[in-house]
Design a protein around this motif. Structure first.
Motif, PDB file in Angstrom:
ATOM      1  N   ALA A 147       0.839  -1.023   0.042  1.00  0.00           N
ATOM      2  CA  ALA A 147       0.174   0.057   0.009  1.00  0.00           C
ATOM      3  C   ALA A 147       0.815   1.364  -0.257  1.00  0.00           C
ATOM      4  O   ALA A 147       0.537   2.334  -0.708  1.00  0.00           O
ATOM      5  CB  ALA A 147      -0.902  -0.058   1.192  1.00  0.00           C
TER       6      ALA A 147
ATOM      7  N   ILE B 217       2.241   1.629  -3.432  1.00  0.00           N
ATOM      8  CA  ILE B 217       1.138   2.266  -4.377  1.00  0.00           C
ATOM      9  C   ILE B 217       0.948   3.868  -3.990  1.00  0.00           C
ATOM     10  O   ILE B 217       0.550   4.452  -4.975  1.00  0.00           O
ATOM     11  CB  ILE B 217      -0.150   1.305  -4.337  1.00  0.00           C
ATOM     12  N   ASN B 218       0.787   4.188  -2.737  1.00  0.00           N
ATOM     13  CA  ASN B 218       0.906   5.363  -2.274  1.00  0.00           C
ATOM     14  C   ASN B 218       1.725   6.442  -2.897  1.00  0.00           C
ATOM     15  O   ASN B 218       1.552   7.589  -3.434  1.00  0.00           O
ATOM     16  CB  ASN B 218       1.149   5.591  -0.626  1.00  0.00           C
TER      17      ASN B 218
ATOM     18  N   THR C 276      -3.598  10.574  -0.828  1.00  0.00           N
ATOM     19  CA  THR C 276      -3.237   9.566  -1.406  1.00  0.00           C
ATOM     20  C   THR C 276      -2.864   8.494  -0.252  1.00  0.00           C
ATOM     21  O   THR C 276      -3.547   7.327  -0.333  1.00  0.00           O
ATOM     22  CB  THR C 276      -2.021   9.579  -2.209  1.00  0.00           C
TER      23      THR C 276
ATOM     24  N   SER D  55      -4.956   4.808   0.240  1.00  0.00           N
ATOM     25  CA  SER D  55      -4.193   3.761   0.154  1.00  0.00           C
ATOM     26  C   SER D  55      -4.418   2.956   1.438  1.00  0.00           C
ATOM     27  O   SER D  55      -4.136   1.707   1.291  1.00  0.00           O
ATOM     28  CB  SER D  55      -2.751   3.923  -0.061  1.00  0.00           C
TER      29      SER D  55
ATOM     30  N   ILE E 239      -6.919   0.283  -0.472  1.00  0.00           N
ATOM     31  CA  ILE E 239      -5.760  -0.804  -0.928  1.00  0.00           C
ATOM     32  C   ILE E 239      -5.408  -1.338   0.144  1.00  0.00           C
ATOM     33  O   ILE E 239      -5.699  -2.876   0.028  1.00  0.00           O
ATOM     34  CB  ILE E 239      -4.416  -0.120  -1.389  1.00  0.00           C
TER      35      ILE E 239
END
Length: 189
Positions: free
Chosen positions: A57, A60-61, A162, A166, A170
């Motif tokens: 996560a 991805i963030n 974000t 996330s 996520i």
């Protein structure tokens, strides 16, 4: 107008070339990478499989944050890098709060899915309070600050959004997938 009559004595004058600025940005990027790697290792050691979920996560963030900054055509400056580093810290903080709350819930709850849902639900207010407060500070810095301060506050503000995405979409999705596939096993955090 309105200035006090004070003499100006030049004691020292220096000229800084673009190489020094680029060196500072390179040092900031190296600090970001080293700090990020240390955080990833710590979270992985501390929380095992859930640390892996947190790290996924977190990566991805960072991709989301850099992608949004690219859309805005933002230049990566030293204050911007500082905003990214602070975003990493806030994302890790949110996950640590969630996992520590889940640990508490697992002590009293036999059903893993209910314990994990309760952990996410009960930690939400603390995480939102911290992020909303930081977002308000970023907004104030953006409107009251000048160039570098605006870059820091913009990066930090985007990073907050974000991070929340996330953490709550996520990381939670990956956690639910793991828990639902291993619901018969005794899960430890």
């Amino acid at each position: 107008s309105g200035a006090l009559p004070a003499p100006l004595n030049i004691i020292e004058e220096r000229t800084v070339g673009p190489d020094l600025g680029q060196d500072s940005i390179n040092a900031g990027v190296i600090a970001l990478i080293i700090g990020f790697l240390l955080v990833v290792i710590f979270i992985l050691v501390k929380y095992k499989i859930f640390g892996l979920i947190t790290n996924i996560a977190l990566i991805i963030n960072l991709f989301l944050l850099v992608g949004i900054l690219t859309i805005f055509e933002a230049t990566l400056t030293l204050p911007g890098i500082a905003g990214i580093i602070l975003t990493v810290g806030m994302a890790v903080d949110a996950n640590v709060l969630i996992f520590e709350r889940i640990k508490e819930e697992l002590k009293g709850e036999k059903n893993n899915l209910i314990a994990f849902d309760s952990g996410y639900s009960k930690s939400r207010t603390a995480i939102l309070d911290a992020n909303i407060t930081t977002l308000l500070a970023a907004i104030i810095l953006f409107f009251m600050g000048s160039g570098p301060i605006k870059g820091f506050s913009l990066t930090l503000g985007i990073g907050i959004f974000t991070t929340l995405f996330s953490v709550y979409f996520i990381a939670r999705l990956l956690t639910v997938i793991y828990i639902s596939r291993n619901k018969e096993k005794g899960i430890k955090i």
